[in-house]
Design a protein around this motif. Sequence first.
Motif, PDB file in Angstrom:
ATOM      1  N   ALA A 265       0.836  -1.207   0.000  1.00 54.05           N
ATOM      2  CA  ALA A 265       0.000   0.000   0.000  1.00 54.05           C
ATOM      3  C   ALA A 265       0.871   1.257   0.000  1.00 54.05           C
ATOM      4  CB  ALA A 265      -0.929   0.005   1.210  1.00 54.05           C
ATOM      5  N   ARG A 266       1.964   1.251   0.747  1.00 53.50           N
ATOM      6  CA  ARG A 266       2.895   2.389   0.722  1.00 53.50           C
ATOM      7  C   ARG A 266       3.473   2.568  -0.678  1.00 53.50           C
ATOM      8  NH1 ARG A 266       4.435   0.253   5.766  1.00 53.50           N
ATOM      9  NH2 ARG A 266       3.956   1.628   7.514  1.00 53.50           N
ATOM     10  N   ASP A 267       3.893   1.455  -1.268  1.00 54.81           N
ATOM     11  CA  ASP A 267       4.473   1.523  -2.611  1.00 54.81           C
ATOM     12  C   ASP A 267       3.477   2.079  -3.625  1.00 54.81           C
ATOM     13  OD1 ASP A 267       6.814   0.516  -1.647  1.00 54.81           O
ATOM     14  OD2 ASP A 267       6.620  -1.470  -2.564  1.00 54.81           O
ATOM     15  N   LEU A 268       2.231   1.585  -3.556  1.00 51.62           N
ATOM     16  CA  LEU A 268       1.216   2.022  -4.506  1.00 51.62           C
ATOM     17  C   LEU A 268       0.791   3.462  -4.244  1.00 51.62           C
ATOM     18  CD1 LEU A 268      -0.973  -1.204  -4.686  1.00 51.62           C
ATOM     19  CD2 LEU A 268       0.510  -0.289  -6.485  1.00 51.62           C
ATOM     20  N   GLY A 269       0.734   3.848  -2.984  1.00 53.19           N
ATOM     21  CA  GLY A 269       0.399   5.228  -2.653  1.00 53.19           C
ATOM     22  C   GLY A 269       1.395   6.196  -3.259  1.00 53.19           C
ATOM     23  N   TYR A 270       2.689   5.815  -3.209  1.00 56.00           N
ATOM     24  CA  TYR A 270       3.732   6.653  -3.802  1.00 56.00           C
ATOM     25  C   TYR A 270       3.648   6.620  -5.328  1.00 56.00           C
ATOM     26  CZ  TYR A 270       8.319   8.456  -5.087  1.00 56.00           C
ATOM     27  OH  TYR A 270       9.329   9.187  -5.665  1.00 56.00           O
ATOM     28  N   ALA A 271       3.570   5.413  -5.901  1.00 56.33           N
ATOM     29  CA  ALA A 271       3.600   5.274  -7.360  1.00 56.33           C
ATOM     30  C   ALA A 271       2.388   5.900  -8.035  1.00 56.33           C
ATOM     31  CB  ALA A 271       3.685   3.790  -7.728  1.00 56.33           C
ATOM     32  N   LEU A 272       1.232   5.857  -7.364  1.00 59.43           N
ATOM     33  CA  LEU A 272      -0.003   6.386  -7.942  1.00 59.43           C
ATOM     34  C   LEU A 272      -0.296   7.815  -7.480  1.00 59.43           C
ATOM     35  CD1 LEU A 272      -2.156   3.161  -7.512  1.00 59.43           C
ATOM     36  CD2 LEU A 272      -1.378   4.134  -9.684  1.00 59.43           C
ATOM     37  N   ARG A 273       0.603   8.370  -6.663  1.00 61.93           N
ATOM     38  CA  ARG A 273       0.434   9.749  -6.153  1.00 61.93           C
ATOM     39  C   ARG A 273      -0.919   9.907  -5.458  1.00 61.93           C
ATOM     40  NH1 ARG A 273       4.683   8.356  -9.146  1.00 61.93           N
ATOM     41  NH2 ARG A 273       5.881  10.055 -10.065  1.00 61.93           N
ATOM     42  N   ILE A 274      -1.174   9.045  -4.459  1.00 60.38           N
ATOM     43  CA  ILE A 274      -2.416   9.131  -3.681  1.00 60.38           C
ATOM     44  C   ILE A 274      -2.060   9.712  -2.316  1.00 60.38           C
ATOM     45  CG2 ILE A 274      -4.441   7.910  -2.835  1.00 60.38           C
ATOM     46  CD1 ILE A 274      -3.854   5.674  -4.792  1.00 60.38           C
ATOM     47  N   PRO A 275      -2.228  11.020  -2.099  1.00 58.45           N
ATOM     48  CA  PRO A 275      -1.788  11.662  -0.858  1.00 58.45           C
ATOM     49  C   PRO A 275      -2.397  11.045   0.398  1.00 58.45           C
ATOM     50  CG  PRO A 275      -2.364  13.308  -2.506  1.00 58.45           C
ATOM     51  CD  PRO A 275      -2.807  11.983  -3.052  1.00 58.45           C
TER      52      PRO A 275
ATOM     53  N   ASP B 265       1.426   3.288  11.059  1.00 61.25           N
ATOM     54  CA  ASP B 265       2.846   2.962  11.014  1.00 61.25           C
ATOM     55  C   ASP B 265       3.304   2.381  12.346  1.00 61.25           C
ATOM     56  OD1 ASP B 265       5.533   3.047   9.785  1.00 61.25           O
ATOM     57  OD2 ASP B 265       5.936   4.558  11.316  1.00 61.25           O
ATOM     58  N   ASP B 266       2.819   2.954  13.453  1.00 60.86           N
ATOM     59  CA  ASP B 266       3.145   2.422  14.783  1.00 60.86           C
ATOM     60  C   ASP B 266       2.614   1.000  14.935  1.00 60.86           C
ATOM     61  OD1 ASP B 266       4.351   4.805  15.422  1.00 60.86           O
ATOM     62  OD2 ASP B 266       2.620   5.623  16.483  1.00 60.86           O
ATOM     63  N   LEU B 267       1.395   0.771  14.444  1.00 64.11           N
ATOM     64  CA  LEU B 267       0.825  -0.579  14.494  1.00 64.11           C
ATOM     65  C   LEU B 267       1.666  -1.536  13.643  1.00 64.11           C
ATOM     66  CD1 LEU B 267      -1.410  -2.615  15.208  1.00 64.11           C
ATOM     67  CD2 LEU B 267      -2.669  -1.786  13.204  1.00 64.11           C
ATOM     68  N   ASP B 268       2.091  -1.069  12.490  1.00 61.76           N
ATOM     69  CA  ASP B 268       2.907  -1.883  11.598  1.00 61.76           C
ATOM     70  C   ASP B 268       4.199  -2.319  12.294  1.00 61.76           C
ATOM     71  OD1 ASP B 268       3.475  -3.005   8.983  1.00 61.76           O
ATOM     72  OD2 ASP B 268       4.954  -1.423   8.748  1.00 61.76           O
ATOM     73  N   ASN B 269       4.838  -1.390  12.974  1.00 57.93           N
ATOM     74  CA  ASN B 269       6.078  -1.711  13.691  1.00 57.93           C
ATOM     75  C   ASN B 269       5.832  -2.726  14.799  1.00 57.93           C
ATOM     76  OD1 ASN B 269       7.643   0.055  12.141  1.00 57.93           O
ATOM     77  ND2 ASN B 269       7.220   1.796  13.483  1.00 57.93           N
ATOM     78  N   ALA B 270       4.717  -2.560  15.512  1.00 55.17           N
ATOM     79  CA  ALA B 270       4.384  -3.497  16.587  1.00 55.17           C
ATOM     80  C   ALA B 270       4.119  -4.892  16.030  1.00 55.17           C
ATOM     81  CB  ALA B 270       3.158  -2.996  17.361  1.00 55.17           C
TER      82      ALA B 270
ATOM     83  N   GLN C 211       5.445   7.630   8.129  1.00 55.48           N
ATOM     84  CA  GLN C 211       6.228   7.336   9.322  1.00 55.48           C
ATOM     85  C   GLN C 211       5.713   8.150  10.507  1.00 55.48           C
ATOM     86  OE1 GLN C 211      10.412   7.935   8.756  1.00 55.48           O
ATOM     87  NE2 GLN C 211      10.975   7.104  10.739  1.00 55.48           N
ATOM     88  N   GLY C 212       5.482   7.464  11.625  1.00 54.49           N
ATOM     89  CA  GLY C 212       4.976   8.123  12.820  1.00 54.49           C
ATOM     90  C   GLY C 212       3.471   8.152  12.926  1.00 54.49           C
ATOM     91  N   SER C 213       2.758   7.734  11.883  1.00 51.93           N
ATOM     92  CA  SER C 213       1.291   7.697  11.929  1.00 51.93           C
ATOM     93  C   SER C 213       0.829   6.505  12.781  1.00 51.93           C
ATOM     94  CB  SER C 213       0.721   7.565  10.514  1.00 51.93           C
ATOM     95  OG  SER C 213       1.051   6.292   9.971  1.00 51.93           O
TER      96      SER C 213
END
Length: 287
Positions: A214-224, A237-242, A232-234
């Motif tokens: 989803a991060r990759d596609l958000g960047y590649a498709l320019r979906i703000p 993202d915190d849940l992902d790290n956990a 990072q820090g959202s």
Amino acid sequence: MGRHSQPDEDDKSNATETDTDALDSDATPTRSAKADAFWEKVGVEPVEIALPKGVGLTLRAYRMSDTVEPVEAEEEPAEEPEPKPKRGKGKTKPEPEPEPEDVDEELDEEFEDDDEESDEDVEEPVEEIPVFLTLRGRLPLFDSPKALVKFVKSRPPTELSGIDTWDELVKGIKPEYVVASEDDTYELDLVVRNLRGGHDTWDPDLIVSAAEVARDLGYALRIPSVMSTLAQGSPLDDLDNALRAVAEGGLRAVFAKRRARKVGAEQTSLAWRGIVVKINDAVDWRK
């Protein structure tokens, strides 16, 4: 295709010889050593993505941002300009010509604006970025390897055609090579349902892997909205790290589970629903 097409063991044991042949044809395909060597050589990987509307294949590469050549896709036909009003009755009165002093003031303001813009110009940082077969801000997903290969062979002006090994990829790609590895198979269609089940049912591998693509596609498709929700820090993202720590196991996993339980299940599932909807809306399904 992929994990979504695997038959149950009970179905296999009860199948007739004819049924077994059909099941074998639908089983998850394996990738040959020759295919592995090809993908490693071109630095690209097939990716399988499952979304609410279906399952499709694409290609993804990781490159440093300063090595990807910008590719200009053909613009959509522009709308015809509105006809100018005819001279005569109802004609708008022309604006008066500015006085010489006014012109000087306007030029001074323009130069000041240019100076401010040049001061604000900052070089983009060079970083590793994901590159897909995106075309005019859309992501084509293909229902078969054959369809994907036919698309690539037509040399479309996708973002991926800006990488250094594009010509080599086009020349050597074959349908039998287009098999996504388990690490490149993503089930975005299951994330929201899994999160709604509550903390005890959360699948760390599923959610962590979904966040990666989803991060990759958000960047590649320019979906703000996707980029900011997973930034990072959202909270996500915190849940992902956990959840990464939970998946790795060990002592850290115990504390990571406690951190994950503090995250609201309802808010998380709603946030992920928004991500999946945005990505799903940016897909062009191809056959």
